[in-house]
Write a protein that holds these residues in place. Structure first.
Motif, PDB file in Angstrom:
ATOM      1  N   PRO A 171      96.260 -21.083   4.131  1.00 37.75           N
ATOM      2  CA  PRO A 171      95.251 -20.044   4.363  1.00 37.75           C
ATOM      3  C   PRO A 171      94.922 -19.862   5.833  1.00 37.75           C
ATOM      4  O   PRO A 171      94.277 -18.879   6.206  1.00 37.75           O
ATOM      5  CB  PRO A 171      94.029 -20.560   3.580  1.00 37.75           C
ATOM      6  CG  PRO A 171      94.224 -22.024   3.477  1.00 37.75           C
ATOM      7  CD  PRO A 171      95.709 -22.241   3.397  1.00 37.75           C
ATOM      8  N   LEU A 172      95.364 -20.776   6.678  1.00 34.45           N
ATOM      9  CA  LEU A 172      95.128 -20.662   8.116  1.00 34.45           C
ATOM     10  C   LEU A 172      96.101 -19.705   8.794  1.00 34.45           C
ATOM     11  O   LEU A 172      95.865 -19.252   9.905  1.00 34.45           O
ATOM     12  CB  LEU A 172      95.268 -22.036   8.779  1.00 34.45           C
ATOM     13  CG  LEU A 172      94.364 -23.166   8.290  1.00 34.45           C
ATOM     14  CD1 LEU A 172      94.735 -24.459   8.997  1.00 34.45           C
ATOM     15  CD2 LEU A 172      92.906 -22.822   8.515  1.00 34.45           C
ATOM     16  N   VAL A 173      97.223 -19.421   8.133  1.00 37.55           N
ATOM     17  CA  VAL A 173      98.344 -18.741   8.783  1.00 37.55           C
ATOM     18  C   VAL A 173      98.403 -17.272   8.386  1.00 37.55           C
ATOM     19  O   VAL A 173      98.326 -16.932   7.210  1.00 37.55           O
ATOM     20  CB  VAL A 173      99.669 -19.450   8.422  1.00 37.55           C
ATOM     21  CG1 VAL A 173     100.864 -18.686   8.964  1.00 37.55           C
ATOM     22  CG2 VAL A 173      99.661 -20.881   8.949  1.00 37.55           C
ATOM     23  N   SER A 174      98.551 -16.408   9.384  1.00 33.98           N
ATOM     24  CA  SER A 174      98.693 -14.974   9.096  1.00 33.98           C
ATOM     25  C   SER A 174     100.130 -14.501   9.213  1.00 33.98           C
ATOM     26  O   SER A 174     100.566 -13.643   8.449  1.00 33.98           O
ATOM     27  CB  SER A 174      97.813 -14.151  10.044  1.00 33.98           C
ATOM     28  OG  SER A 174      98.179 -14.379  11.393  1.00 33.98           O
ATOM     29  N   GLU A 175     100.889 -15.060  10.178  1.00 30.07           N
ATOM     30  CA  GLU A 175     102.277 -14.634  10.368  1.00 30.07           C
ATOM     31  C   GLU A 175     103.153 -15.826  10.738  1.00 30.07           C
ATOM     32  O   GLU A 175     102.724 -16.717  11.480  1.00 30.07           O
ATOM     33  CB  GLU A 175     102.384 -13.585  11.480  1.00 30.07           C
ATOM     34  CG  GLU A 175     101.749 -12.247  11.174  1.00 30.07           C
ATOM     35  CD  GLU A 175     101.936 -11.271  12.328  1.00 30.07           C
ATOM     36  OE1 GLU A 175     102.873 -10.452  12.280  1.00 30.07           O
ATOM     37  OE2 GLU A 175     101.130 -11.352  13.283  1.00 30.07           O
TER      38      GLU A 175
END
Length: 424
Positions: free
Chosen positions: A28-32
């Protein structure tokens, strides 16, 4: 929890990097997640391939700055040994992996063996030679079989277990002819082999699930050494007593050595182990995740892998890794002729993922998942996770049995050292 927007760059193009990217995307910390250079098989899973070679450090740094990458994770050993971490750090960028100095633990067998000797890490008796004549003369000091190793990087294929003097002589001559500056002769160690991975931070480390790799090309551990033809985790045959000995006698002195040498190690330490009759001994160090072990280790991690790496780079205490009780098994599809002369260009059947089976692509080329072609030795790993090792093994081989693989091959006995089953 909402995404907080970490942008991560993964360096590499193989099945290991596919598995790393896949794991990071679950956070959930990562967007890309970007992968350079990546491979065409990644496009269906949200991994963004970037057409920059893994050794083109200047362009990789430029990309990381332009895209405001939060941190970079290095997959392959070549880039680490060549100093990618040093270059990124000099540019003020966060990167997960050891410096070039520390990467000699994988880049030079002699360096690693001398390190083990200094810190009383149990390993094989050995001798390094810089001249062919001296190496050939040195054979007399070793019993058969004898292990002949390239001192430098050889993509997992620079090792020969010579059963005869003739085979040992041929291996020594071949390695020097290929340009190796040093060749190492080692005592042959007999026993079960295991792979252990530690995430090493500033003040502590955390162990990841252990795995067993299958190095030989063909069933029954026959044929030449490869980069790895399959793996599984956990290891039901590994007793808790032996595991604790491994931690006390191998891991702890290895980590102590990293501290004593002032390596400022922030990365993965892989320890290739063999359980001998007299206890665990180290076959080799790697300074990154293994391939194909990564494909079975990362799926078993329940805690947030991106958080673990973030904490490591921020020099925070590393939280214990939460591990699933489920088993994971991977079988590698390789091109005919691998590892000596793999065929390229053959069309692969559509390798679509299913509920119980994932595909981690590696050396492939093409524009869509239905038109992928072989572009190297190891093409993909078929991975299953299930409640038991036998169930995972059954799922993988059932999937493979339905595929028409032209000019490709795979082993039919991955995991049988734990399950004692063979799938034809």
């Amino acid at each position: 929890m909402s995404k907080t927007g970490l942008k991560i760059l993964v360096i590499g193009s193989g099945g290991r990097e596919y598995a790393i990217c896949r794991k990071l995307l679950t956070s959930p910390l990562v967007s890309e997640v970007f992968c350079a250079p990546g491979n065409p098989g990644m496009q269906a899973t949200g991994i963004q391939a970037v057409a920059i070679d893994e050794l083109d450090f200047s362009k990789l740094i430029e990309f990381a700055v332009t895209k405001q990458i939060s941190w970079t994770f290095v997959g392959p050993e070549d880039a680490l040994v060549a100093g990618i971490v040093d270059r990124f750090q000099a540019a003020g960028l966060k990167i997960f992996g050891p410096t070039a100095k520390a990467a000699q633990l994988e880049g030079s067998k002699k360096f690693a063996l001398e390190f083990m000797q200094r810190y009383q890490v149990p390993t094989a008796a050995y001798q390094a030679y810089s001249q062919p004549a001296a190496a050939l003369a040195g054979l007399a000091a070793f019993k058969l079989p004898v292990v002949v190793k390239a001192d430098g990087l050889a993509a997992g294929k620079g090792v020969t277990v010579a059963l005869t003097r003739t085979a040992a002589v041929a291996a020594i001559k071949q390695l020097f002819a290929q340009g190796q500056h040093e060749v190492v002769l080692e005592e042959y160690l007999s026993g079960a082999e295991y792979s252990l991975f530690a995430v090493v931070g500033k003040d502590n480390y955390q162990l990841l699930p252990m795995a067993q790799d299958h190095k030989r090309a063909y069933d029954g551990d026959q044929g030449p050494n490869t980069g790895g033809m399959g793996a599984y985790s956990p290891l039901p045959q590994l007793s808790e007593r032996l595991y604790q000995r491994i931690v006390a006698e191998v891991v702890e002195p290895s980590i102590k050595g990293l501290r004593q040498e002032k390596f400022a190690y922030r990365g993965i330490l892989y320890i290739g182990l063999i359980a001998t009759a007299t206890g665990p001994k180290v076959i080799e160090y790697n300074v990154r995740l293994g391939d194909p072990e990564t494909q079975v280790v990362l799926p078993r991690i329940k805690s947030d892998f991106a958080q673990l790496i973030t904490d490591c780079l921020a020099e925070r205490q590393l939280a214990p890794v939460s591990v699933s009780n489920q088993a994971c098994l991977a079988v590698v599809i390789a091109a005919k002729g691998y590892p000596q002369a793999p065929q390229t260009g053959q069309l692969l059947p559509e390798l679509a993922e299913q509920a119980d089976v994932k595909i981690d692509f590696a050396n492939v080329t093409g524009n869509s998942p239905t038109t992928l072609r072989a572009a190297g030795g190891r093409l993909a790993a078929v991975v299953a996770q299930a409640d038991t090792l036998i169930s995972a093994q059954t799922a993988v081989y059932h999937y493979l049995a339905q595929k028409q693989l032209s000019n490709c091959f795979y082993r039919h006995d991955i995991g049988t050292k734990a399950t004692h089953q063979i799938f034809n």
